[in-house]
Each structure stands twice: as C-alpha cells, then as structure tokens.
Design a protein around this motif. Structure first.
Motif, PDB file in Angstrom:
ATOM      1  N   GLY A 146      45.276  42.626  24.022  1.00 30.92           N
ATOM      2  CA  GLY A 146      45.989  43.900  24.222  1.00 30.92           C
ATOM      3  C   GLY A 146      45.575  44.599  25.513  1.00 30.92           C
ATOM      4  O   GLY A 146      45.845  45.792  25.700  1.00 30.92           O
ATOM      5  N   PHE A 147      44.923  43.861  26.416  1.00 29.26           N
ATOM      6  CA  PHE A 147      44.496  44.433  27.694  1.00 29.26           C
ATOM      7  C   PHE A 147      45.482  44.010  28.800  1.00 29.26           C
ATOM      8  O   PHE A 147      46.286  43.098  28.613  1.00 29.26           O
ATOM      9  N   GLU A 148      45.322  44.658  29.955  1.00 25.55           N
ATOM     10  CA  GLU A 148      46.187  44.332  31.106  1.00 25.55           C
ATOM     11  C   GLU A 148      45.369  43.576  32.160  1.00 25.55           C
ATOM     12  O   GLU A 148      44.215  43.951  32.430  1.00 25.55           O
ATOM     13  N   LEU A 149      45.972  42.537  32.746  1.00 25.52           N
ATOM     14  CA  LEU A 149      45.280  41.771  33.792  1.00 25.52           C
ATOM     15  C   LEU A 149      45.809  42.160  35.170  1.00 25.52           C
ATOM     16  O   LEU A 149      47.014  42.216  35.383  1.00 25.52           O
ATOM     17  N   VAL A 150      44.883  42.420  36.094  1.00 25.63           N
ATOM     18  CA  VAL A 150      45.245  42.746  37.481  1.00 25.63           C
ATOM     19  C   VAL A 150      44.568  41.701  38.370  1.00 25.63           C
ATOM     20  O   VAL A 150      43.387  41.388  38.173  1.00 25.63           O
ATOM     21  N   LEU A 151      45.322  41.183  39.345  1.00 23.86           N
ATOM     22  CA  LEU A 151      44.801  40.080  40.152  1.00 23.86           C
ATOM     23  C   LEU A 151      44.637  40.497  41.614  1.00 23.86           C
ATOM     24  O   LEU A 151      45.579  40.953  42.250  1.00 23.86           O
ATOM     25  N   LEU A 152      43.422  40.337  42.137  1.00 24.44           N
ATOM     26  CA  LEU A 152      43.181  40.530  43.575  1.00 24.44           C
ATOM     27  C   LEU A 152      42.530  39.256  44.101  1.00 24.44           C
ATOM     28  O   LEU A 152      41.353  38.999  43.865  1.00 24.44           O
ATOM     29  N   GLU A 153      43.324  38.452  44.813  1.00 27.57           N
ATOM     30  CA  GLU A 153      42.809  37.178  45.335  1.00 27.57           C
ATOM     31  C   GLU A 153      42.843  37.196  46.858  1.00 27.57           C
ATOM     32  O   GLU A 153      43.684  37.878  47.452  1.00 27.57           O
ATOM     33  N   LYS A 154      41.954  36.409  47.453  1.00 31.35           N
ATOM     34  CA  LYS A 154      41.945  36.200  48.912  1.00 31.35           C
ATOM     35  C   LYS A 154      42.018  37.509  49.682  1.00 31.35           C
ATOM     36  O   LYS A 154      42.775  37.603  50.661  1.00 31.35           O
ATOM     37  N   TYR A 155      41.293  38.520  49.226  1.00 28.27           N
ATOM     38  CA  TYR A 155      41.342  39.788  49.958  1.00 28.27           C
ATOM     39  C   TYR A 155      40.599  39.616  51.290  1.00 28.27           C
ATOM     40  O   TYR A 155      39.664  38.831  51.404  1.00 28.27           O
ATOM     41  N   THR A 156      41.050  40.343  52.278  1.00 24.40           N
ATOM     42  CA  THR A 156      40.479  40.163  53.620  1.00 24.40           C
ATOM     43  C   THR A 156      39.596  41.334  54.032  1.00 24.40           C
ATOM     44  O   THR A 156      38.802  41.223  54.953  1.00 24.40           O
ATOM     45  N   GLU A 157      39.767  42.477  53.364  1.00 23.16           N
ATOM     46  CA  GLU A 157      38.964  43.648  53.726  1.00 23.16           C
ATOM     47  C   GLU A 157      38.321  44.242  52.490  1.00 23.16           C
ATOM     48  O   GLU A 157      38.904  44.252  51.404  1.00 23.16           O
ATOM     49  N   LYS A 158      37.130  44.815  52.716  1.00 25.81           N
ATOM     50  CA  LYS A 158      36.401  45.428  51.599  1.00 25.81           C
ATOM     51  C   LYS A 158      37.200  46.570  50.965  1.00 25.81           C
ATOM     52  O   LYS A 158      37.126  46.815  49.769  1.00 25.81           O
ATOM     53  N   LYS A 159      37.992  47.251  51.800  1.00 23.04           N
ATOM     54  CA  LYS A 159      38.800  48.385  51.330  1.00 23.04           C
ATOM     55  C   LYS A 159      39.699  47.954  50.163  1.00 23.04           C
ATOM     56  O   LYS A 159      39.894  48.708  49.206  1.00 23.04           O
ATOM     57  N   GLN A 160      40.237  46.728  50.230  1.00 30.41           N
ATOM     58  CA  GLN A 160      41.109  46.240  49.150  1.00 30.41           C
ATOM     59  C   GLN A 160      40.315  46.135  47.839  1.00 30.41           C
ATOM     60  O   GLN A 160      40.812  46.462  46.763  1.00 30.41           O
ATOM     61  N   LEU A 161      39.066  45.688  47.957  1.00 28.64           N
ATOM     62  CA  LEU A 161      38.217  45.563  46.775  1.00 28.64           C
ATOM     63  C   LEU A 161      37.863  46.956  46.243  1.00 28.64           C
ATOM     64  O   LEU A 161      37.933  47.210  45.031  1.00 28.64           O
ATOM     65  N   LEU A 162      37.525  47.867  47.162  1.00 27.35           N
ATOM     66  CA  LEU A 162      37.166  49.239  46.756  1.00 27.35           C
ATOM     67  C   LEU A 162      38.337  49.901  46.029  1.00 27.35           C
ATOM     68  O   LEU A 162      38.143  50.569  45.007  1.00 27.35           O
ATOM     69  N   ASP A 163      39.551  49.679  46.529  1.00 29.62           N
ATOM     70  CA  ASP A 163      40.729  50.261  45.874  1.00 29.62           C
ATOM     71  C   ASP A 163      40.961  49.629  44.502  1.00 29.62           C
ATOM     72  O   ASP A 163      41.284  50.304  43.534  1.00 29.62           O
ATOM     73  N   ALA A 164      40.773  48.300  44.437  1.00 32.30           N
ATOM     74  CA  ALA A 164      41.068  47.587  43.180  1.00 32.30           C
ATOM     75  C   ALA A 164      40.074  47.940  42.069  1.00 32.30           C
ATOM     76  O   ALA A 164      40.456  48.020  40.905  1.00 32.30           O
ATOM     77  N   VAL A 165      38.816  48.152  42.412  1.00 31.93           N
ATOM     78  CA  VAL A 165      37.827  48.447  41.352  1.00 31.93           C
ATOM     79  C   VAL A 165      37.943  49.894  40.856  1.00 31.93           C
ATOM     80  O   VAL A 165      37.449  50.220  39.778  1.00 31.93           O
ATOM     81  N   ALA A 166      38.594  50.747  41.645  1.00 30.22           N
ATOM     82  CA  ALA A 166      38.587  52.184  41.352  1.00 30.22           C
ATOM     83  C   ALA A 166      39.077  52.519  39.948  1.00 30.22           C
ATOM     84  O   ALA A 166      38.532  53.411  39.300  1.00 30.22           O
ATOM     85  N   ASN A 167      40.097  51.808  39.470  1.00 33.79           N
ATOM     86  CA  ASN A 167      40.603  52.155  38.128  1.00 33.79           C
ATOM     87  C   ASN A 167      40.540  50.972  37.148  1.00 33.79           C
ATOM     88  O   ASN A 167      41.265  50.948  36.158  1.00 33.79           O
TER      89      ASN A 167
END
Ligand code: 3PG
Length: 308
Positions: free
Chosen positions: A28-49
């Motif tokens: 009953g959970f939601e999956l979000v996928l962040l692959e092959k990110y090139t900048e740390k900012k993308q990771l920082l945004d993805a972990v935020a919520n």
C-alpha cells in the motif's frame, strides 16, 4: 501515502525494479524512482519528502540526511554501508540497514573471473597460467569470502582465510585453512582476494609492507573498496616487483598512472561491476523492500547498522 524512494546512480536491472515495485505497492506504499542522477541537487530534492529509501553506493552524507525531513529508514541494498553517515542518520532519527549476503555470489564470481582474466594475461593471446593447485588467500571471511572459497575449491585451489572477527574453528569447519594474521595470509598465498569493509581501521591498510610479503607471481584481486589500498605504496611495490599483478573492480584515484605504468599487469573495471547482475539486484533490492515494509508496519529492526 508512505513514499519509498529508489535512489540509484547505478540503476538496478529492470526486473529488480519490478520486483521492488510489487513489494512496495502490495504493502500500500508508493514507489518513486530516481536513477542515474547527475547532480546532488536531484538527490536532495528527491529525499525531501520520502519516508524510506533504497540505495546502493549512493552517498548519503549529513547534507542528504538532514534534507530528508520525513525519512524513517534507509536501506543500502548491498553489504558495505561506508557511503552512509551513520551518526547523521542517528541524529535525524533514521534507521539504516544493509542486506548482507544478498549480492555475495555475484561479487565472488567476479573475483574469480578477474583472477582467470589476469592469469591468462588479459586474454592477449600469450601463454598464461592456471588457478588449479595454487594458494588463494581470502582476506575477511564473510558472505563474499565464503562464496569465493566455494568457487575456488571448484577450480582446485588451496584456500586459506584470515578474519580477525572469526575463530580458526569457524573457518576450518568449512574446509578452508585459517591463518593467524594478515601477514601470514599474504606470505603464504600467491593469490589474495580482498573482502574487507572500508573502516577507519582498514583504510590504507593494504600497503607495501603487507603486499611485499606475497610470493612470486603474486596477484591481488580487489572487489572490496578502493580506500583499503594504499595507492602510493602499491605503485612503489609494482615498480619494484615486475611479477606482481593487480586487478580491481573499484577504479583507484590513480588509475591513469597505474594503467600507464603497469600495462599488462593492471586492470580496473570502468564502474564497480561486482554486484551488477540481475540476480544480485533482485535479491538485494527485494530484500531491501521487504525490510522497509517490515520496519514501517511492524517496527522490525533486524539488519539495523546504526545506533538509535
Ligand atoms: C556492496 O557493498 O554490496 C557491493 O560493493 C556492491 O555495491 P553496489 O551496489 O554499489 O554495486
């Protein structure tokens, strides 16, 4: 809804992602996928919520963990968790786990594959040597080390191991010869396969003094971490010993120098490949997903590696 993020710079095989998705969505959970990110900012945004994260060698330092405001659990789908700042996780009330053993066979197969590649002169057409009858030293007898021993016995190698955290009895009951120190392992074995984690104690510990003990026509196989090798000292050793070969699955910082100076005796994969199989990705990824579900639903903290 509980959000589970997969954050993998080096993506899992597609079938592993499908398997993870099934576990997460069935819970009953939601999956979000962040692959092959090139900048740390993308990771920082993805972990935020995100409430939970599945990662590989992705760097979860203090900045990333501080940005993960609703994160409750991070599971490193794999063995080594030197990429996660455990103190910062604890300070943020985040549980960190690994999935020990799930990718071990893949790494072990690569270690022996790299050994064959090296003794056959990197498949350059010249006459090489065989593994049969040679002494293999396994440095740290954990999940990967055990699989290396099993496969090496199939090659007919004489297998030795050193592990400071295991008794000689525990090693010898598996038909492997235990030695009392790293020095003894390196002076006994022409082949050494590294399986130590990168910790404050092990960083730079594979140095000139240790490697110079290895017998003639030595081969060092590294599928562990680059940080455990003293890079300046392995250069000095290989300059002095033209019979010494080094193969690694973790590209050293001084790769260009090594490749130039030691052509024909040195090889590095371009990207860490040890755990990069569909089977290992599936095993480790699904184990990570199950651990997240069990933690969030039932509070199960088995495999936790950081303090509370
Ligand atoms: C591990 O620690 O499990 C291995 O080094 C594999 O790492 P990877 O998932 O980043 O390939």
């Amino acid at each position: 809804m509980t959000k589970v993020l997969i954050a993998t710079d080096k993506p899992f095989a597609a079938e592993a992602v499908n398997g993870i998705r099934n576990v997460i969505e069935n819970a009953g959970f939601e999956l979000v996928l962040l692959e092959k990110y090139t900048e740390k900012k993308q990771l920082l945004d993805a972990v935020a919520n995100a409430d939970a994260a599945i990662i590989r060698s992705d760097i979860f330092d203090k900045e990333v963990l501080d940005a993960a405001k609703s994160m409750k659990i991070v599971v490193r789908a794999g063995a080594g968790y030197d990429n996660v700042d455990l103190d910062a996780a604890t300070a943020n009330n985040i549980c960190v786990m690994n999935t020990p053993g799930q990718n071990a066979n893949a790494v072990a197969e690569l270690a022996l594959g790299m050994a064959v590649y090296a003794v056959r002169n990197f498949y350059n057409g010249t006459s090489g040597t065989e593994l049969f009858g040679k002494k293999l030293g396994i440095h740290a007898y954990g999940n990967v080390g055990r699989n290396v021993a099993r496969i090496a016995k199939g090659f007919g190698m004489e297998v030795y191991a050193f592990d400071p955290f295991l008794s000689a009895e525990a090693i010898e009951k598996e038909g492997v010869k235990a030695v009392a120190s790293a020095e003894e392992l390196y002076s006994t074995c022409q082949f050494v396969s590294l399986h130590i984690p990168a910790t404050a104690e092990t960083k730079n510990s594979i140095n000139y003094a240790l490697l110079s003990k290895m017998p003639k026509k030595a081969l060092l196989i590294n599928t562990a971490r680059k940080e455990v090798i003293n890079e300046a000292e392995i250069v000095k050793l290989m300059e002095e010993r033209t019979d010494f070969k080094y193969v690694t699955d973790i590209m050293p910082a001084n790769h260009a120098e090594m490749a130039e100076k030691f052509a024909g005796r040195y090889f590095s994969t371009p990207k860490k490949m040890g755990a990069q199989t569909a089977e290992a990705n599936t095993n480790a990824g699904i184990a990570a997903a199950n651990q997240i579900v069990d933690f969030i639903k039932n509070g199960n903290e088995r495999f936790r590696v950081n303090k509370k």
